[in-house]
Scaffold this active site. Structure first.
Site, PDB file in Angstrom:
ATOM      1  N   HIS A 269       0.834  -1.205   0.000  1.00 12.18           N
ATOM      2  CA  HIS A 269       0.000   0.000   0.000  1.00 12.18           C
ATOM      3  C   HIS A 269       0.873   1.260   0.000  1.00 12.18           C
ATOM      4  O   HIS A 269       0.764   2.115  -0.883  1.00 12.18           O
ATOM      5  CB  HIS A 269      -0.928  -0.021   1.217  1.00 12.18           C
ATOM      6  CG  HIS A 269      -1.837   1.164   1.304  1.00 12.18           C
ATOM      7  ND1 HIS A 269      -3.139   1.135   0.864  1.00 12.18           N
ATOM      8  CD2 HIS A 269      -1.634   2.420   1.755  1.00 12.18           C
ATOM      9  CE1 HIS A 269      -3.697   2.324   1.039  1.00 12.18           C
ATOM     10  NE2 HIS A 269      -2.799   3.127   1.585  1.00 12.18           N
ATOM     11  N   GLU A 270       1.760   1.349   0.980  1.00 16.18           N
ATOM     12  CA  GLU A 270       2.623   2.533   1.066  1.00 16.18           C
ATOM     13  C   GLU A 270       3.577   2.577  -0.117  1.00 16.18           C
ATOM     14  O   GLU A 270       3.925   3.651  -0.603  1.00 16.18           O
ATOM     15  CB  GLU A 270       3.392   2.567   2.391  1.00 16.18           C
ATOM     16  CG  GLU A 270       2.510   2.589   3.653  1.00 16.18           C
ATOM     17  CD  GLU A 270       1.462   3.712   3.680  1.00 16.18           C
ATOM     18  OE1 GLU A 270       1.730   4.780   3.096  1.00 16.18           O
ATOM     19  OE2 GLU A 270       0.383   3.507   4.272  1.00 16.18           O
ATOM     20  N   HIS A 273       1.832   4.343  -2.818  1.00 15.49           N
ATOM     21  CA  HIS A 273       1.922   5.795  -2.613  1.00 15.49           C
ATOM     22  C   HIS A 273       3.318   6.291  -2.997  1.00 15.49           C
ATOM     23  O   HIS A 273       3.481   7.329  -3.639  1.00 15.49           O
ATOM     24  CB  HIS A 273       1.690   6.140  -1.131  1.00 15.49           C
ATOM     25  CG  HIS A 273       0.260   6.125  -0.685  1.00 15.49           C
ATOM     26  ND1 HIS A 273      -0.711   6.878  -1.298  1.00 15.49           N
ATOM     27  CD2 HIS A 273      -0.365   5.470   0.335  1.00 15.49           C
ATOM     28  CE1 HIS A 273      -1.882   6.679  -0.660  1.00 15.49           C
ATOM     29  NE2 HIS A 273      -1.694   5.826   0.322  1.00 15.49           N
ATOM     30  N   GLU A 299      -4.648   7.665  -3.224  1.00 17.51           N
ATOM     31  CA  GLU A 299      -5.153   6.405  -2.683  1.00 17.51           C
ATOM     32  C   GLU A 299      -5.440   5.395  -3.807  1.00 17.51           C
ATOM     33  O   GLU A 299      -5.349   4.192  -3.596  1.00 17.51           O
ATOM     34  CB  GLU A 299      -6.398   6.692  -1.833  1.00 17.51           C
ATOM     35  CG  GLU A 299      -6.774   5.616  -0.839  1.00 17.51           C
ATOM     36  CD  GLU A 299      -5.772   5.388   0.287  1.00 17.51           C
ATOM     37  OE1 GLU A 299      -4.773   6.141   0.412  1.00 17.51           O
ATOM     38  OE2 GLU A 299      -5.963   4.421   1.042  1.00 17.51           O
TER      39      GLU A 299
END
Ligand code: CO
Length: 505
Positions: A269-270, A273, A299
């Site tokens: 997830h990060e 980003h 997101e």
């Protein structure tokens, strides 16, 4: 183009970059605070960050910026609003107007109120005592309505607040998009709950030594294209990503020795980003053209890598044998299908941040509907707990047994973040729509993933999204990239196809 306008533009950009430079200094102090700073440093660190934030704010509301904007807006530089200068001028104007419209006194009052409210909220949540938090929430709602009035809006106050997080989006569009989505989601969640099928999630909760989790997470981050030459992965209690400069974007995660998923999917997830920030155009660093579009678009990138890619079958065709090698004690006797089902477990639960990719959106839709209603005056703050639980029962089929498990669980409202929640689900919707287009454009994407090759998807995202910065607003970007306006259909198609197969619906 006149020489005066060109000079004015240069000065405008150089002043804007100065404010951003100060902001990036504050960001590294913040990163340090969340990762390595000894606890004793907290008070002085808050002073340092507040000082820099004040300095940056002062620079960005300098009347000189308004003067320069006035000059460049009359020139050819804005002829094409999607050109580099057109986008920069449009977005600097937008930011500048917003900053100067809110009186300093109101900014300070909000800051004081939310600092106190966050402390009270933490206690109220612990005691599951909504009454304790209520007067603070009432005050915050009143102040946020004042902010909306200062900013101005065409239709309703929520528009003005939403614009702080998802510039250009309107409440009307969000309602329209979310309503269709909600109806179909509630059906899918109900069908899954009624299926009687449940994966064995205990296989994910065996012993997963943290030193090996670190290696495994890092390996996956590298595979999807997160660049460690211009980044790092550290531990933080509340994982986040921070872009500190054109070649320094850092990600964080947290480890649990009895959960293979938390750090791994958190890193994907990060990492998503991080890949976005690493893909911004360095030539435009410090200007809107070199910055990300919105929270929702950010997101969309993290969720795509975490869910569409990272919880997909092709991804694990490559990574499952590697996981078995890494954790032979825990996984050598586990079958691929059982593992794949376990990491895609869906079940109604009370806590948003622990929710799976299907029910997560219902958590968000509920919060959006609540805050939209109380901002409009359709719901008074003291009735929030009851309204929350009623909606929850409707959407999830279960009722929270306490407000700690219900309306008190999130920090957002106590921090004054009203209008923020929709960006999570908008991110999922944008992500699904982008991913479908990428699958159309790139042949054999699944085969590439199964071979551990993610570079073509990364390049597609870079060329279509990352490198453009704020050239387009979110809604326009979706249209430019996919040829269609935002539609919940893509997310729903994706979820339905995946979970119909898993739960044999
Ligand atoms: Co995120």
């Amino acid at each position: 183009m006149s020489n005066t306008a060109e000079k004015a533009y240069e000065e405008l950009i150089s002043r804007w970059k100065e404010a951003e430079l100060i902001g990036s200094c504050a960001a590294i102090l913040h990163w340090d605070e969340q990762t390595y700073m000894p606890r004793g440093g907290a008070q002085f660190r808050a002073e340092q960050i507040a000082y820099l934030a004040g300095l940056a704010h002062k620079k960005s509301i300098d009347p000189k910026i308004g003067e320069l904007l006035g000059v460049v807006e009359k020139s050819d530089l804005t002829k094409d609003e999607f050109s580099d200068s057109g986008a920069n001028i449009r977005e600097i104007r937008h930011e500048y107007d917003k900053s100067v419209k809110i009186p300093q006194k109101l900014v300070e009052e909000i800051s004081r109120t939310t600092t106190i409210a966050q402390g009270i909220w933490a206690e109220a949540r612990k005691e599951s005592n909504f009454g304790k938090f209520l007067p603070h929430l009432e005050k915050i709602i009143k102040l946020e309505l004042e902010v909306a009035d200062c900013l101005g809006y065409e239709k309703e106050a929520y528009d003005a607040l939403l614009d702080n997080y998802e510039p250009g989006s309107t409440t009307e569009t969000v309602i329209k998009t979310f309503e269709g989505f909600r109806k179909e989601l509630v059906e899918l969640v109900g069908a899954i709950a009624d299926s009687g099928v449940k994966p064995d999630i205990s296989i994910l909760q065996r012993d997963y030594p943290i030193d090996r989790q670190k290696l495994f997470s890092q390996e996956a981050a590298i595979a999807i294209g997160y660049d460690f030459h211009c980044g790092r992965l550290d531990i933080a209690a509340h994982p986040f990503t921070t872009g500190l400069g054109p070649s320094d974007t850092r990600i964080t995660t947290r480890y649990n020795a009895n959960d293979i998923g938390q750090a791994f999917f958190g890193t994907l997830h990060e990492g998503g980003h991080g890949i976005y920030d690493q893909g911004l155009d360095p030539e435009h660093y410090g200007t809107p053209r070199g910055n990300s579009v919105s929270l929702g678009i950010h997101e969309s990138q993290s969720r795509m890598w975490e869910n569409h890619v990272g919880r997909g079958k092709p991804f694990w065709k490559h990574f499952f044998p590697r996981a078995q090698q890494m954790y032979p004690e825990a996984l050598s006797n586990v079958k691929f299908d059982d593992f794949y089902f376990a990491i895609n477990d869906v079940r109604p639960s009370y806590i948003r941040i622990e929710a799976d990719e299907v029910t997560y959106n219902l958590h968000i839709l509920l919060r959006f509907e609540m805050e939209h209603a109380f901002l409009k005056g359709d719901l008074v703050a003291r009735d929030i707990p009851g309204a929350w639980n009623d909606k929850f029962k409707n959407y999830f089929g279960i009722t929270p047994s306490s407000d700690a498990q219900g309306c008190l669980q999130d920090v957002h409202w106590s921090a004054g973040l009203i209008g923020y929640f929709p960006t999570y689900t908008l991110g999922n919707l944008y992500g699904a729509q982008f991913f479908e287009k990428a699958q159309d454009d790139i042949k054999y994407l699944d085969d590439q993933f199964a071979a551990g090759n993610f570079s073509e998807l990364k390049k597609w995202l870079h060329d279509n999204i990352h490198t453009h910065g704020k050239r387009y607003r979110a809604g326009k970007l979706v249209e430019v990239v996919t040829g269609k306006p935002l539609d919940h259909k893509y997310a729903m198609d994706y979820l339905r196809a995946k979970y119909t197969e898993l739960y044999k619906l």
